[in-house]
Design an enzyme around this catalytic site. Structure first.
Site, PDB file in Angstrom:
ATOM      1  N   SER A  67       0.823  -1.268   0.057  1.00  0.00           N
ATOM      2  CA  SER A  67      -0.028   0.041   0.075  1.00  0.00           C
ATOM      3  C   SER A  67       0.805   1.270   0.073  1.00  0.00           C
ATOM      4  CB  SER A  67      -1.009   0.112   1.119  1.00  0.00           C
ATOM      5  OG  SER A  67      -1.757  -1.062   1.233  1.00  0.00           O
TER       6      SER A  67
HETATM    7  N1  SAH Z   1      -0.841  -4.099   3.507  1.00  0.00           N
HETATM    8  C1  SAH Z   1      -0.498  -4.836   2.621  1.00  0.00           C
HETATM    9  C2  SAH Z   1      -1.488  -4.826   1.547  1.00  0.00           C
HETATM   10  C3  SAH Z   1      -1.153  -5.914   0.388  1.00  0.00           C
HETATM   11  S1  SAH Z   1      -2.269  -5.741  -0.842  1.00  0.00           S
HETATM   12  C4  SAH Z   1       1.073  -4.241   2.149  1.00  0.00           C
HETATM   13  O1  SAH Z   1       1.171  -3.109   2.425  1.00  0.00           O
HETATM   14  O2  SAH Z   1       1.787  -4.857   1.655  1.00  0.00           O
HETATM   15  C5  SAH Z   1      -3.958  -6.720  -0.271  1.00  0.00           C
HETATM   16  C6  SAH Z   1      -3.504  -7.936   0.369  1.00  0.00           C
HETATM   17  O3  SAH Z   1      -4.733  -8.608   0.745  1.00  0.00           O
HETATM   18  C7  SAH Z   1      -2.811  -9.006  -0.500  1.00  0.00           C
HETATM   19  O4  SAH Z   1      -1.878  -9.670  -0.147  1.00  0.00           O
HETATM   20  C8  SAH Z   1      -3.939 -10.333  -1.170  1.00  0.00           C
HETATM   21  O5  SAH Z   1      -3.509 -11.276  -1.292  1.00  0.00           O
HETATM   22  C9  SAH Z   1      -4.671 -10.052   0.377  1.00  0.00           C
HETATM   23  N2  SAH Z   1      -6.004 -10.461   0.356  1.00  0.00           N
HETATM   24  C10 SAH Z   1      -6.930 -10.345  -0.634  1.00  0.00           C
HETATM   25  N3  SAH Z   1      -8.046 -10.915  -0.441  1.00  0.00           N
HETATM   26  C11 SAH Z   1      -7.923 -11.651   0.804  1.00  0.00           C
HETATM   27  C12 SAH Z   1      -8.693 -12.440   1.654  1.00  0.00           C
HETATM   28  N4  SAH Z   1      -9.878 -12.934   1.508  1.00  0.00           N
HETATM   29  N5  SAH Z   1      -8.203 -12.753   3.053  1.00  0.00           N
HETATM   30  C13 SAH Z   1      -6.815 -12.328   3.310  1.00  0.00           C
HETATM   31  N6  SAH Z   1      -6.198 -11.744   2.532  1.00  0.00           N
HETATM   32  C14 SAH Z   1      -6.537 -11.167   1.485  1.00  0.00           C
END
Ligand code: SAH
Length: 218
Positions: A67
Site C-alpha cells: 500500500s
Molecule cells: N497491507 C499490505 C497490502 C497488500 S495488498 C501491504 O501493504 O503490503 C492486499 C492483500 O490482501 C494481498 O496480499 C492479498 O493477497 C490479500 N487478500 C486479498 N483477499 C484476501 C482475503 N480474502 N483474505 C486475506 N487476505 C486477502
C-alpha cells in the site's frame, strides 16, 4: 535482505517521506515515528527498492501491491483516533509493511493473508525487525478470526463490495473497523465504529485497493 543506511534507503530519505505525509495531513506523531523507523525498502523486491520512499503503491508479486505510505498512515491514524487500542485484526498481510507499523503501536496484532508465499516472506521480514507481537494466519480473511475475537480494531487492506458480516461481528464494543468498500473502479474508505446501540459508518473519500478475494491459496 539488505541492511539500510545508504542512498535511497537511508534514514534521511525516510524522514523526507514523513515530512511529505505531514504536509498531506497525517498528524499522529506515533504513526509518523513508526513510519520513520520502518525500512520500507525491506518489504519490496530489490529491483524496486530505490522507489521505496516515494508515496506510491508498488508491486509485490502475485498481482498484489504494497500500500501507499499515505494510506498506511491514514488508516492507522483512523484506527487510533479515539485513543490507544490493545488488539488489532489485519486482513491482507501482503508484504507485511502495514503489519510492521501496527506492531509498533498496538500490543497485539493478528494478521490474516490468503496467499501463503506472501505471508511466509512477510513473516521473515517482521522477525528480522524483531517485532514479536504478531500472530499470523493463512486463510480467507473475509471470515475474520473468530476464535480470538473481539478486536478493538480491524483493518482491511483489500476492497470488497460490502463489509463482510463476520468482521462486523468480531468488532468489540467501541471498536473501529477501517476498510475500502466498492468495486474495481469506485472505492471509498469506510470507518465503522461499534457502540452498544449498533454500528455507525463514516465515508472518508475515494481510494484504490486490490480486491478482497475468496479462498486461500498456497
Ligand atoms: N497491507 C499490505 C497490502 C497488500 S495488498 C501491504 O501493504 O503490503 C492486499 C492483500 O490482501 C494481498 O496480499 C492479498 O493477497 C490479500 N487478500 C486479498 N483477499 C484476501 C482475503 N480474502 N483474505 C486475506 N487476505 C486477502
Amino acid at each position: 535482505m539488505q541492511g539500510g543506511g545508504i542512498g535511497m534507503t537511508s534514514q534521511r530519505t525516510r524522514k523526507r517521506l514523513v515530512q511529505r505525509l505531514q504536509e498531506d495531513g497525517i498528524t499522529n506523531q506515533a504513526v509518523l515515528e513508526a513510519i520513520c523507523n520502518t525500512p520500507r525498502h525491506w518489504f519490496i523486491d530489490e529491483a524496486l527498492a530505490h522507489r521505496a520512499y516515494e508515496d506510491i503503491a508498488l508491486p509485490i508479486g502475485h498481482n498484489q501491491t504494497i500500500s501507499q505510505p499515505f494510506m498506511v498512515a491514514h488508516m492507522t491514524e483512523l484506527l487510533l483516533a479515539a485513543g490507544p487500542i490493545d488488539k488489532v485484526l489485519e486482513i491482507g498481510t501482503g508484504s507485511g509493511y502495514q503489519t510492521a507499523i501496527l506492531a509498533q503501536l498496538i500490543a497485539r496484532v493478528f494478521s490474516v493473508e490468503r496467499i501463503q508465499p506472501l505471508q511466509d516472506r512477510a513473516k521473515e521480514r517482521l522477525q528480522s525487525l524483531k517485532l514479536r507481537n504478531i500472530v499470523f494466519r493463512w486463510g480467507d480473511g473475509a471470515e475474520g478470526w473468530n476464535a480470538l475475537a473481539p478486536y478493538d480494531g480491524i483493518i482491511v487492506t483489500a476492497a470488497a463490495p460490502a463489509i463482510p458480516k463476520a468482521l462486523l461481528d468480531q468488532l468489540a464494543i467501541n471498536g473501529r473497523l477501517v476498510m475500502p468498500v466498492g468495486d474495481d473502479n469506485n472505492q471509498q474508505l469506510q470507518c465503522v465504529i461499534r457502540d452498544e446501540q449498533g454500528y455507525k459508518q463514516q465515508t472518508l473519500g475515494n481510494v484504490r485497493f486490490v480486491p478482497l478475494l475468496n479462498g486461500a491459496i498456497r
